[in-house]
Design a protein around this motif. Structure first.
Motif, PDB file in Angstrom:
ATOM      1  N   ALA A 155      14.375  10.166  -8.705  1.00  0.00           N
ATOM      2  CA  ALA A 155      15.078  10.748 -10.188  1.00  0.00           C
ATOM      3  C   ALA A 155      14.189  11.017 -11.072  1.00  0.00           C
ATOM      4  O   ALA A 155      14.537  11.546 -12.297  1.00  0.00           O
ATOM      5  CB  ALA A 155      15.776   9.284 -10.518  1.00  0.00           C
ATOM      6  N   ARG A 206      14.125  14.706 -12.454  1.00  0.00           N
ATOM      7  CA  ARG A 206      15.619  15.425 -12.459  1.00  0.00           C
ATOM      8  C   ARG A 206      16.288  15.708 -11.175  1.00  0.00           C
ATOM      9  O   ARG A 206      16.906  16.776 -11.099  1.00  0.00           O
ATOM     10  CB  ARG A 206      15.673  16.628 -13.601  1.00  0.00           C
ATOM     11  N   LYS A 207      16.093  14.879 -10.242  1.00  0.00           N
ATOM     12  CA  LYS A 207      16.641  14.924  -8.967  1.00  0.00           C
ATOM     13  C   LYS A 207      17.520  13.823  -8.669  1.00  0.00           C
ATOM     14  O   LYS A 207      17.325  12.879  -9.228  1.00  0.00           O
ATOM     15  CB  LYS A 207      15.415  14.960  -7.828  1.00  0.00           C
ATOM     16  N   THR A 208      18.319  14.042  -7.883  1.00  0.00           N
ATOM     17  CA  THR A 208      19.451  13.202  -7.235  1.00  0.00           C
ATOM     18  C   THR A 208      19.415  13.524  -5.705  1.00  0.00           C
ATOM     19  O   THR A 208      19.117  14.303  -5.457  1.00  0.00           O
ATOM     20  CB  THR A 208      20.725  13.293  -8.240  1.00  0.00           C
ATOM     21  N   VAL A 215      19.855  17.738 -10.536  1.00  0.00           N
ATOM     22  CA  VAL A 215      20.721  17.148 -11.191  1.00  0.00           C
ATOM     23  C   VAL A 215      21.295  18.221 -12.174  1.00  0.00           C
ATOM     24  O   VAL A 215      20.673  18.986 -12.884  1.00  0.00           O
ATOM     25  CB  VAL A 215      20.275  15.898 -12.305  1.00  0.00           C
ATOM     26  N   SER A 248      25.005  19.046 -14.872  1.00  0.00           N
ATOM     27  CA  SER A 248      26.131  18.335 -15.849  1.00  0.00           C
ATOM     28  C   SER A 248      26.772  19.247 -16.411  1.00  0.00           C
ATOM     29  O   SER A 248      26.450  20.537 -16.574  1.00  0.00           O
ATOM     30  CB  SER A 248      25.341  17.088 -16.739  1.00  0.00           C
ATOM     31  N   SER A 263      27.910  14.229 -14.597  1.00  0.00           N
ATOM     32  CA  SER A 263      26.593  14.693 -14.058  1.00  0.00           C
ATOM     33  C   SER A 263      26.493  14.329 -12.500  1.00  0.00           C
ATOM     34  O   SER A 263      27.249  13.212 -12.256  1.00  0.00           O
ATOM     35  CB  SER A 263      25.439  13.945 -14.774  1.00  0.00           C
ATOM     36  N   GLY A 264      25.686  14.902 -11.633  1.00  0.00           N
ATOM     37  CA  GLY A 264      25.542  14.665 -10.312  1.00  0.00           C
ATOM     38  C   GLY A 264      24.780  15.873  -9.611  1.00  0.00           C
ATOM     39  O   GLY A 264      24.304  16.960 -10.431  1.00  0.00           O
ATOM     40  N   PRO A 265      24.889  15.783  -8.337  1.00  0.00           N
ATOM     41  CA  PRO A 265      24.425  16.884  -7.617  1.00  0.00           C
ATOM     42  C   PRO A 265      24.750  18.307  -7.880  1.00  0.00           C
ATOM     43  O   PRO A 265      25.936  18.316  -8.053  1.00  0.00           O
ATOM     44  CB  PRO A 265      24.612  16.403  -6.100  1.00  0.00           C
TER      45      PRO A 265
END
Length: 446
Positions: free
Chosen positions: A52, A55-57, A136, A138, A171-173
């Motif tokens: 994370a 700014r990765k998910t 990530v 949003s 927010s998410g992939p």
């Protein structure tokens, strides 16, 4: 002593071997080695913060969110294990390499209640699971409200429904965020009888207009920290028996006049705020269809105009129409100047040549009769002056559209454009065989 030990040594060795074999057989029979497989054990992702920082998910496809685990050991131990005792973890710090897409993470399984020195082995169905690592993203979405099939108390309708907040950032992939079409707060208003705030559950709709699965939802983060939001429900009270009337624009053809305007249905049911219903009551509980929807310019005969029932009210009205009808038919009666329409009671119609075995029923209680005369004669005319008759010659039991003979006093004439363009008044009749009650009467008297 030595002689005693060595005496019959082969026999003693054989005895020991036999004893060991017997012990093994008894042990195997009473507590054998068995294998049990547990399906759909959830995979718990640990150390998500490892990816994370940039700014990765991540996403895990549904097929790898749970796996099968096999446990092998003595039956007495294995049979005491339940699925809840098993924990499967995928530690993101143990990613094999970040140079693949997807990346692969080793999975491990442990079973609580089993000591490390017990004769038990635990195996997962797969040694690693694939994980998609994405940027990530949003986005902000408006929240609409959906009450589904739920309904408030029968005397109320929902007038307004708004979510609080009315927008939300998710927010998410990146791939999931780009699939989002809308966000809906689903609420249950069953039996509500007063306005208030209820809890709504957020549902995300994708661009195929399908709800995102619970698996996909688990990878999304809502700025509120929860998938629940407040929904404000404003209830409007229903009012039945609202009469419809209509205005019109335009002018009939020269020599013709508008004599009457009727609507079908004549009455509707509405729901509205207390202020709107009070204003409606002050107007005699009447709603007027706007004139711009009814244009009779140049018409020389009756005109029927269908109006969308939703157009009866203005867009900013604090009312809604709750009647089941989707349209209103406005009938505009247009007659020549110097003529008037009267309503003739069907009981006033004489029945000629009706078979003695037949009875007559009508579709309506009154029929319109249009009469032309001088203004002075029309003022003194009474419908009782009409002589009306139907000739039933040759008709047997059945349903018929039949002409009604209209005889008028001198100086009066029948006007065309009513039920028939040729000036002929018609009516639908239902001829039925009379029921023979003589037999049943005779039986009852005996």
């Amino acid at each position: 002593m030595k002689e005693k030990i060595l005496n019959n040594l082969p026999l003693k060795i054989i005895s020991i071997i036999i004893a060991i074999v017997i012990w093994y057989v008894v042990t195997s029979v009473s507590d054998p080695i068995v294998t049990r497989t547990f399906s759909d054990i959830p995979v718990q992702i640990t150390n998500a913060s490892y990816i994370a920082e940039g700014r990765k998910t991540y996403q895990v496809s549904e097929q790898y969110q749970s796996i099968a685990v096999s446990i092998k050991g003595n039956r007495s131990v294995v049979n005491g294990v339940t699925a809840d005792d098993i924990t499967v973890t995928a530690d993101l710090t143990q990613i094999v390499t970040m140079d693949t897409d997807p990346v692969y993470v080793p999975v491990t399984a442990v079973c609580s209640g089993i000591s490390s020195n017990s004769n038990v082995t635990i195996h997962t169905q797969t040694a690693t699971i694939p994980i998609e690592i994405e940027d990530v993203d949003s986005a902000q979405f408006p929240i609409s409200v959906d009450v589904g099939d739920t309904q408030p108390a029968k005397e109320y309708e929902i007038g307004e429904q708004t979510a609080d907040p009315d927008t939300i950032t998710i927010s998410g992939p990146e791939s999931l965020i780009q699939k989002i079409s809308s966000v809906v707060a689903k609420v249950d208003v069953s039996g509500m009888s007063q306005s208030g705030t209820v809890k709504g559950t957020l549902v995300v709709i994708d661009k195929n207009l399908d709800e995102m699965s619970e698996t996909q939802m688990n990878f999304l983060t809502f700025e509120t920290g929860s998938r629940e939001v407040d929904v404000n429900i404003v209830l409007w009270r229903k009012q039945t028996g609202i009469q419809l009337e209509a205005e019109y624009t335009g002018t009939p053809e020269h020599g013709y006049q508008v004599t009457d305007i009727t609507t079908t249905p004549e009455e509707i049911t509405v729901a509205g705020s207390d202020e709107a219903l009070s204003a409606l009551a002050a107007n005699g509980n009447k709603l007027t269809i706007p004139a711009e929807l009814i244009n009779i310019d140049g018409q020389s005969s009756d005109t029927d105009i269908t109006v969308d029932i939703g157009d009866v009210l203005s867009d900013d009205s604090d009312m809604m129409i709750t009647s089941s009808a989707e349209t209103v038919t406005v009938h505009v009666s247009i007659l020549p100047n110097g003529s008037q329409e009267y309503q003739l009671d069907v009981d006033q119609i004489q029945r000629k040549n009706l078979g003695s075995n037949l009875t007559v029923q009508y579709d309506q209680t009154k029929i319109p009769v249009r009469i032309k005369a001088s203004d002075e004669d029309l003022e003194t005319f009474d419908i009782s002056q009409v002589t009306a008759s139907i000739d039933f010659s040759g008709l047997s039991a059945g349903d018929y559209q039949v002409p009604v003979r209209i005889d008028l006093p001198d100086d009066y004439e029948l006007v065309s454009g009513g039920d028939d363009e040729n000036g002929e008044v018609t009516v639908t009749v239902h001829l039925r065989e009379k029921t023979d009650t003589s037999a049943s009467t005779s039986t009852n008297t005996n």
